[in-house]
Design an enzyme around this catalytic site. Structure first.
Site, PDB file in Angstrom:
ATOM      1  N   LYS A 234      -7.603   4.949   1.696  1.00  0.00           N
ATOM      2  CA  LYS A 234      -7.263   5.840   2.953  1.00  0.00           C
ATOM      3  C   LYS A 234      -6.312   6.842   2.911  1.00  0.00           C
ATOM      4  O   LYS A 234      -6.458   7.977   2.829  1.00  0.00           O
ATOM      5  CB  LYS A 234      -7.004   4.975   4.134  1.00  0.00           C
ATOM      6  N   THR A 235      -4.982   6.386   2.247  1.00  0.00           N
ATOM      7  CA  THR A 235      -4.052   7.205   2.094  1.00  0.00           C
ATOM      8  C   THR A 235      -4.189   8.225   1.288  1.00  0.00           C
ATOM      9  O   THR A 235      -4.064   9.367   1.109  1.00  0.00           O
ATOM     10  CB  THR A 235      -2.836   6.411   1.754  1.00  0.00           C
TER      11      THR A 235
ATOM     12  N   ASP B  83      -0.513   6.468   9.686  1.00  0.00           N
ATOM     13  CA  ASP B  83      -1.110   5.172   8.992  1.00  0.00           C
ATOM     14  C   ASP B  83      -0.857   3.973  10.217  1.00  0.00           C
ATOM     15  O   ASP B  83      -0.184   4.425  11.161  1.00  0.00           O
ATOM     16  CB  ASP B  83      -0.125   4.897   7.792  1.00  0.00           C
TER      17      ASP B  83
ATOM     18  N   THR C 188      -6.784  -0.324   9.449  1.00  0.00           N
ATOM     19  CA  THR C 188      -7.572  -1.462   9.039  1.00  0.00           C
ATOM     20  C   THR C 188      -8.127  -1.975   9.951  1.00  0.00           C
ATOM     21  O   THR C 188      -8.941  -3.089   9.831  1.00  0.00           O
ATOM     22  CB  THR C 188      -6.580  -2.369   7.956  1.00  0.00           C
TER      23      THR C 188
ATOM     24  N   ARG D  73      -6.966  -1.140  -5.317  1.00  0.00           N
ATOM     25  CA  ARG D  73      -5.502  -1.383  -5.362  1.00  0.00           C
ATOM     26  C   ARG D  73      -5.311  -2.680  -6.152  1.00  0.00           C
ATOM     27  O   ARG D  73      -4.157  -2.883  -6.974  1.00  0.00           O
ATOM     28  CB  ARG D  73      -4.796  -1.525  -3.998  1.00  0.00           C
TER      29      ARG D  73
HETATM   30  N1  LIG Z   1     -11.299   6.124  -4.890  1.00  0.00           N
HETATM   31  C1  LIG Z   1     -10.342   5.680  -5.959  1.00  0.00           C
HETATM   32  N2  LIG Z   1     -10.529   6.266  -7.037  1.00  0.00           N
HETATM   33  C2  LIG Z   1      -9.329   6.086  -7.623  1.00  0.00           C
HETATM   34  N3  LIG Z   1      -8.385   5.263  -7.510  1.00  0.00           N
HETATM   35  C3  LIG Z   1      -8.286   4.880  -6.346  1.00  0.00           C
HETATM   36  C4  LIG Z   1      -9.259   4.992  -5.321  1.00  0.00           C
HETATM   37  N4  LIG Z   1      -8.872   4.544  -3.970  1.00  0.00           N
HETATM   38  C5  LIG Z   1      -7.788   3.862  -4.221  1.00  0.00           C
HETATM   39  N5  LIG Z   1      -7.366   4.104  -5.528  1.00  0.00           N
HETATM   40  C6  LIG Z   1      -6.232   3.496  -6.072  1.00  0.00           C
HETATM   41  O1  LIG Z   1      -5.615   2.485  -5.063  1.00  0.00           O
HETATM   42  C7  LIG Z   1      -4.326   2.541  -4.390  1.00  0.00           C
HETATM   43  C8  LIG Z   1      -4.229   2.079  -3.290  1.00  0.00           C
HETATM   44  O2  LIG Z   1      -5.077   3.144  -2.545  1.00  0.00           O
HETATM   45  P1  LIG Z   1      -4.579   3.615  -1.110  1.00  0.00           P
HETATM   46  O3  LIG Z   1      -3.041   3.600  -0.959  1.00  0.00           O
HETATM   47  O4  LIG Z   1      -5.208   4.929  -0.782  1.00  0.00           O
HETATM   48  O5  LIG Z   1      -5.274   2.628  -0.039  1.00  0.00           O
HETATM   49  P2  LIG Z   1      -5.096   2.469   1.823  1.00  0.00           P
HETATM   50  O6  LIG Z   1      -6.735   2.456   1.841  1.00  0.00           O
HETATM   51  O7  LIG Z   1      -4.469   3.606   2.079  1.00  0.00           O
HETATM   52  O8  LIG Z   1      -4.484   1.066   1.729  1.00  0.00           O
HETATM   53  P3  LIG Z   1      -3.672   0.486   3.043  1.00  0.00           P
HETATM   54  O9  LIG Z   1      -4.628   0.176   4.162  1.00  0.00           O
HETATM   55  O10 LIG Z   1      -2.937  -0.691   2.376  1.00  0.00           O
HETATM   56  O11 LIG Z   1      -2.779   1.615   3.519  1.00  0.00           O
HETATM   57  C9  LIG Z   1      -4.109   4.177  -4.863  1.00  0.00           C
HETATM   58  O12 LIG Z   1      -2.682   4.518  -5.094  1.00  0.00           O
HETATM   59  C10 LIG Z   1      -4.710   4.436  -6.216  1.00  0.00           C
HETATM   60  O13 LIG Z   1      -4.230   4.323  -7.259  1.00  0.00           O
HETATM   61 MG   LIG Z   2      -2.677   3.445   2.981  1.00  0.00          MG
END
Ligand SMILES: Nc1ncnc2c1ncn2[C@@H]1O[C@H](COP(=O)(O)OP(=O)(O)OP(=O)(O)O)[C@@H](O)[C@H]1O
Ligand SMILES: [Mg+2]
Length: 334
Positions: A63-64, A108, A157, A216
């Site tokens: 998401k981030t 977030d 989430t 992740r």
């Molecule tokens: N579609 C993708 N392609 C490649 N790498 C990805 C992808 N999605 C996530 N990642 C990897 O996973 C890591 C975690 O993703 P991210 O921080 O965007 O998740 P999030 O959904 O924001 O998690 P949270 O709910 O904990 O905030 C990123 O830093 C990246 O390295």
């Molecule tokens: Mg995030």
């Protein structure tokens, strides 16, 4: 909790280093990407910021990363904050009044915004105005400030905890899903090359299988297996290295870690397979309710090991089999 997808301190640097920098590097989630590209292009053609976007889904799915990609694509600044960080109306007011035209405000953990803040957000999202009440009692006055055009991108989430009125103010609501195994393999390839790790194809498959379909977790495991390979060998990730490192981390071939197994074990042995309520399950496993909901349950449901019924969680036949137990006769489940 090596495979818990929530961001831990050890992940912060890894997340930053490996965060996709271009659309092409953002693997999978094709439908969301296609939809976002249209939103972005339409906005660009109108010369306006994109509509407010809500991204939801389990932790670590990207998401981030998406929020940052949108900002990059729109060529705008992104201001990052979070639900719990905005404590007072004044905090939000100062964030909003400091935005530059077309900026993206990324919030977030949006489910943790408090009600008062939400109410100030509504008019800000809808008509770009900020209503501030000055003073108290009969002499209180409301002043209205105009805000620059901006886009709110919220991530959560726990979509169920977001209020209806807040949800209804987003132009695009997107749910991130767990990744396909081959997409996780692609992510591992990219990460390995960025981190200069040699990853043998079979080892890549093993790590992908253990990563809860979550980028992740995949990246974290890659790093842990690399550590093992450096200590015990040349640093090259071979099948043996992957197998041994994953075994040491007590991750099984389904990607389950000890806590996952403890949860299904409790449902089966202490609650006769369920249904069991969240509170009772949390007590029986000494885990927090929130952790069960956010971390363990989504994956256990995804792989079909537990089901949620109106009366609580139920262990499926697959869960019994995984623990080497005999499931109850047909008809007794649920
Ligand atoms: N579609 C993708 N392609 C490649 N790498 C990805 C992808 N999605 C996530 N990642 C990897 O996973 C890591 C975690 O993703 P991210 O921080 O965007 O998740 P999030 O959904 O924001 O998690 P949270 O709910 O904990 O905030 C990123 O830093 C990246 O390295
Ligand atoms: Mg995030």
């Amino acid at each position: 909790m090596i495979t818990a997808p929530k961001q831990k301190n050890e992940d912060k640097n890894l997340d930053l280093t490996l965060r996709p920098q271009k659309w092409d590097e953002y693997i999978g989630q094709k439908n969301i990407k296609d939809n976002l590209k249209i939103l972005i292009q339409a906005a660009a053609q109108r010369g306006q910021p994109i509509e407010h976007v809500l991204l939801y889904g389990p932790a670590g799915l990207g998401k981030t990363s998406l929020a940052h990609l949108i900002a990059r694509e729109m060529n705008t600044n992104i201001r990052v904050t979070s639900g719990p960080a905005i404590e007072r109306v004044g905090d939000l007011a100062s964030i909003l009044t400091n935005l530059m035209p077309n900026d993206i405000l990324f919030v977030d953990e949006a489910h943790r915004l408090n009600k008062m803040i939400e109410e100030v957000l509504y008019p800000a999202m809808e008509s770009r105005t900020l209503d501030i009440i000055i003073g108290k009692g009969p002499s209180a006055k409301t002043i209205q400030l105009d805000l620059p055009p901006f886009t709110l991108i919220a991530a959560t989430t726990r979509i169920g905890l977001l209020s209806g009125p807040l949800r209804s103010r987003f132009g695009g609501i997107f749910r991130l899903d767990f990744y396909k195994e081959e997409d996780i393999q692609k992510i591992l390839e990219r990460s390995a090359s960025l981190l200069r790790i040699t990853l043998e194809p079979e080892a890549k498959k093993l790590i992908a299988k253990s990563s809860r379909f979550t980028p992740r977790v995949a990246n974290r495991l890659l790093k842990r297996v690399r550590d093992w390979a450096e200590v015990h060998g040349t640093g090259v990730i071979t099948t043996e290295a992957a197998n041994k490192a994953l075994a040491l981390l007590e991750i099984d071939e389904q990607g389950l870690e000890p806590t996952d197994r403890k949860i299904i074990d409790a449902i089966i042995k202490k609650f006769h397979g369920g249904p069991v309520g969240l509170q009772a399950l949390a007590a029986a496993t000494s885990e927090e309710e929130e952790t069960i909901i956010e971390v363990y349950e989504p994956y256990l449901m995804q792989i079909g090991f537990i089901e949620r019924t109106p009366r609580g969680r139920v262990a499926t036949h697959m869960a019994y089999n995984h623990l080497g137990l005999v499931p109850p006769a047909q008809g007794q489940l649920v």
